[in-house]
Design a protein around this motif. Structure first.
Motif, PDB file in Angstrom:
ATOM      1  N   GLU A  77       0.811  -1.214   0.000  1.00 37.48           N
ATOM      2  CA  GLU A  77       0.000   0.000   0.000  1.00 37.48           C
ATOM      3  C   GLU A  77       0.844   1.263   0.000  1.00 37.48           C
ATOM      4  N   GLN A  78       2.167   1.138  -0.064  1.00 34.89           N
ATOM      5  CA  GLN A  78       3.001   2.336  -0.073  1.00 34.89           C
ATOM      6  C   GLN A  78       2.905   3.016  -1.424  1.00 34.89           C
ATOM      7  N   THR A  79       2.785   4.320  -1.404  1.00 31.27           N
ATOM      8  CA  THR A  79       2.650   5.112  -2.619  1.00 31.27           C
ATOM      9  C   THR A  79       4.010   5.675  -3.006  1.00 31.27           C
ATOM     10  N   VAL A  80       4.357   5.542  -4.288  1.00 29.38           N
ATOM     11  CA  VAL A  80       5.638   6.020  -4.791  1.00 29.38           C
ATOM     12  C   VAL A  80       5.384   6.992  -5.937  1.00 29.38           C
ATOM     13  N   VAL A  81       6.047   8.146  -5.900  1.00 23.83           N
ATOM     14  CA  VAL A  81       6.030   9.095  -7.012  1.00 23.83           C
ATOM     15  C   VAL A  81       7.462   9.184  -7.515  1.00 23.83           C
ATOM     16  N   PHE A  82       7.636   8.901  -8.797  1.00 23.45           N
ATOM     17  CA  PHE A  82       8.966   8.659  -9.350  1.00 23.45           C
ATOM     18  C   PHE A  82       9.212   9.576 -10.548  1.00 23.45           C
ATOM     19  N   VAL A  83      10.198  10.479 -10.419  1.00 24.80           N
ATOM     20  CA  VAL A  83      10.609  11.357 -11.507  1.00 24.80           C
ATOM     21  C   VAL A  83      11.875  10.801 -12.137  1.00 24.80           C
ATOM     22  N   SER A  84      11.886  10.687 -13.465  1.00 25.63           N
ATOM     23  CA  SER A  84      13.080  10.203 -14.147  1.00 25.63           C
ATOM     24  C   SER A  84      13.056  10.618 -15.604  1.00 25.63           C
ATOM     25  N   HIS A  85      14.267  10.823 -16.168  1.00 28.54           N
ATOM     26  CA  HIS A  85      14.400  11.026 -17.606  1.00 28.54           C
ATOM     27  C   HIS A  85      14.447   9.693 -18.357  1.00 28.54           C
ATOM     28  N   ASP A  86      14.555   8.603 -17.619  1.00 27.90           N
ATOM     29  CA  ASP A  86      14.621   7.282 -18.238  1.00 27.90           C
ATOM     30  C   ASP A  86      13.201   6.777 -18.430  1.00 27.90           C
ATOM     31  N   SER A  87      12.626   7.052 -19.587  1.00 32.59           N
ATOM     32  CA  SER A  87      11.218   6.720 -19.822  1.00 32.59           C
ATOM     33  C   SER A  87      10.972   5.214 -19.795  1.00 32.59           C
ATOM     34  N   GLN A  88      11.966   4.424 -20.198  1.00 38.03           N
ATOM     35  CA  GLN A  88      11.785   2.975 -20.168  1.00 38.03           C
ATOM     36  C   GLN A  88      11.658   2.475 -18.741  1.00 38.03           C
ATOM     37  N   ARG A  89      12.474   3.036 -17.833  1.00 43.34           N
ATOM     38  CA  ARG A  89      12.376   2.633 -16.428  1.00 43.34           C
ATOM     39  C   ARG A  89      11.035   3.054 -15.844  1.00 43.34           C
ATOM     40  N   VAL A  90      10.553   4.237 -16.210  1.00 46.89           N
ATOM     41  CA  VAL A  90       9.239   4.685 -15.746  1.00 46.89           C
ATOM     42  C   VAL A  90       8.158   3.745 -16.264  1.00 46.89           C
ATOM     43  N   ARG A  91       8.258   3.363 -17.518  1.00 38.94           N
ATOM     44  CA  ARG A  91       7.282   2.444 -18.111  1.00 38.94           C
ATOM     45  C   ARG A  91       7.228   1.122 -17.324  1.00 38.94           C
ATOM     46  N   GLU A  92       8.407   0.619 -16.940  1.00 37.89           N
ATOM     47  CA  GLU A  92       8.481  -0.676 -16.277  1.00 37.89           C
ATOM     48  C   GLU A  92       8.026  -0.624 -14.827  1.00 37.89           C
ATOM     49  N   LEU A  93       8.280   0.503 -14.134  1.00 40.88           N
ATOM     50  CA  LEU A  93       8.043   0.560 -12.696  1.00 40.88           C
ATOM     51  C   LEU A  93       6.710   1.171 -12.299  1.00 40.88           C
ATOM     52  N   CYS A  94       6.135   2.007 -13.157  1.00 38.08           N
ATOM     53  CA  CYS A  94       4.959   2.787 -12.760  1.00 38.08           C
ATOM     54  C   CYS A  94       3.679   2.237 -13.383  1.00 38.08           C
ATOM     55  N   ASN A  95       2.581   2.388 -12.647  1.00 39.08           N
ATOM     56  CA  ASN A  95       1.304   1.993 -13.229  1.00 39.08           C
ATOM     57  C   ASN A  95       0.571   3.188 -13.851  1.00 39.08           C
ATOM     58  N   ARG A  96       0.843   4.395 -13.372  1.00 40.70           N
ATOM     59  CA  ARG A  96       0.282   5.610 -13.960  1.00 40.70           C
ATOM     60  C   ARG A  96       1.393   6.631 -14.133  1.00 40.70           C
ATOM     61  N   VAL A  97       1.243   7.493 -15.148  1.00 43.03           N
ATOM     62  CA  VAL A  97       2.286   8.470 -15.464  1.00 43.03           C
ATOM     63  C   VAL A  97       1.646   9.809 -15.813  1.00 43.03           C
ATOM     64  N   CYS A  98       2.328  10.873 -15.396  1.00 41.78           N
ATOM     65  CA  CYS A  98       1.968  12.241 -15.779  1.00 41.78           C
ATOM     66  C   CYS A  98       3.097  12.807 -16.642  1.00 41.78           C
ATOM     67  N   TRP A  99       2.733  13.332 -17.801  1.00 47.32           N
ATOM     68  CA  TRP A  99       3.700  13.976 -18.702  1.00 47.32           C
ATOM     69  C   TRP A  99       3.525  15.480 -18.572  1.00 47.32           C
ATOM     70  N   LEU A 100       4.614  16.153 -18.143  1.00 41.50           N
ATOM     71  CA  LEU A 100       4.614  17.609 -18.002  1.00 41.50           C
ATOM     72  C   LEU A 100       5.387  18.246 -19.152  1.00 41.50           C
ATOM     73  N   LYS A 101       4.871  19.368 -19.644  1.00 48.70           N
ATOM     74  CA  LYS A 101       5.572  20.164 -20.647  1.00 48.70           C
ATOM     75  C   LYS A 101       5.342  21.630 -20.314  1.00 48.70           C
ATOM     76  N   ASP A 102       6.441  22.355 -20.091  1.00 46.15           N
ATOM     77  CA  ASP A 102       6.368  23.777 -19.752  1.00 46.15           C
ATOM     78  C   ASP A 102       5.435  24.025 -18.572  1.00 46.15           C
ATOM     79  N   GLY A 103       5.489  23.128 -17.589  1.00 49.97           N
ATOM     80  CA  GLY A 103       4.704  23.307 -16.382  1.00 49.97           C
ATOM     81  C   GLY A 103       3.245  22.943 -16.497  1.00 49.97           C
TER      82      GLY A 103
END
Length: 211
Positions: free
Chosen positions: A163-189
């Motif tokens: 039940e622990q919640t993790v928020v993960f920022v990375s430039h490695d999109s492949q690692r984000v794809r593998e580790l995260c179930n949901r993703v937010c894409w930010l551009k210019d804030g």
């Protein structure tokens, strides 16, 4: 969200469910680290509000955190107490934390002598054992040796099963794809897309190719 009279984040509105492993991607300057600091309570939004239903949040960012003049054991205690743990409990956990971080041999020297990778290992290990409700990771898995990254990723997968919640920022999109179930894409804030990891990362990578 404003900083030095410049608006960094614009009209963000989203929720993160308990137990999510939530990724944040975007180019340099997109506002990723600023968003993490808002979630951690370091920055306050100049407009709108942040609603949290958790008691403890840990931000692991290589530019923040440790008292450089203290050794690893003292930093373990200090960091744990800032997350609401008792001094006694953190001292009890210190050997397990040092074992996980593979830092027993350097436990008695000031953290200022640590490499970036060693600090990342110590910070991640403290977050693992102090078990905050939410752990915020800012590019932490991009440093250190491959062996420890694999161990940290395995730990994140274990977190995802609980039940622990993790928020993960990375430039490695492949690692984000593998580790995260949901993703937010930010551009210019601004939020460009929020959704299942594979869908958002596909769209983000297509944008990078076009750019």
């Amino acid at each position: 969200m404003s900083r030095a009279s410049t608006t960094v984040l614009h009209d963000l509105s989203f929720s993160i469910a308990r137990g999510d492993t939530f990724g944040i991607v975007g180019s340099n300057g997109a506002g990723k680290s600023t968003l993490l600091k808002v979630l951690a309570g370091i920055y306050q939004p100049t407009r709108g509000s942040l609603v949290q239903s958790v008691s403890s949040v840990s931000l692991l960012n290589l530019q923040l955190g440790f008292d450089e003049n203290l050794d690893a054991r003292d930093n373990i205690v200090l960091s744990g107490m800032l997350m609401g743990m008792s001094r006694r409990r953190m001292r009890e956990l210190s050997d397990e934390i040092l074992d996980y971080a593979e830092l027993h041999i350097s436990a008695a020297v000031p953290v200022r002598s640590y490499s970036t990778g060693m600090k990342a290992r110590l910070g991640f290990a403290i977050s693992k054992y102090s078990r905050p409700d939410v752990i915020l990771l800012d590019e932490v898995l991009s440093v250190g040796d491959g062996h420890f990254r694999e161990k940290a990723e395995a730990t994140m997968r274990d977190m995802m099963m609980g039940e622990q919640t993790v928020v993960f920022v990375s430039h490695d999109s492949q690692r984000v794809r593998e580790l995260c179930n949901r993703v937010c894409w930010l551009k210019d804030g601004r939020v460009q897309m929020i959704g299942p990891a594979s869908e958002v990362i596909d769209a983000y990578e297509q944008y990078l190719v076009r750019r």
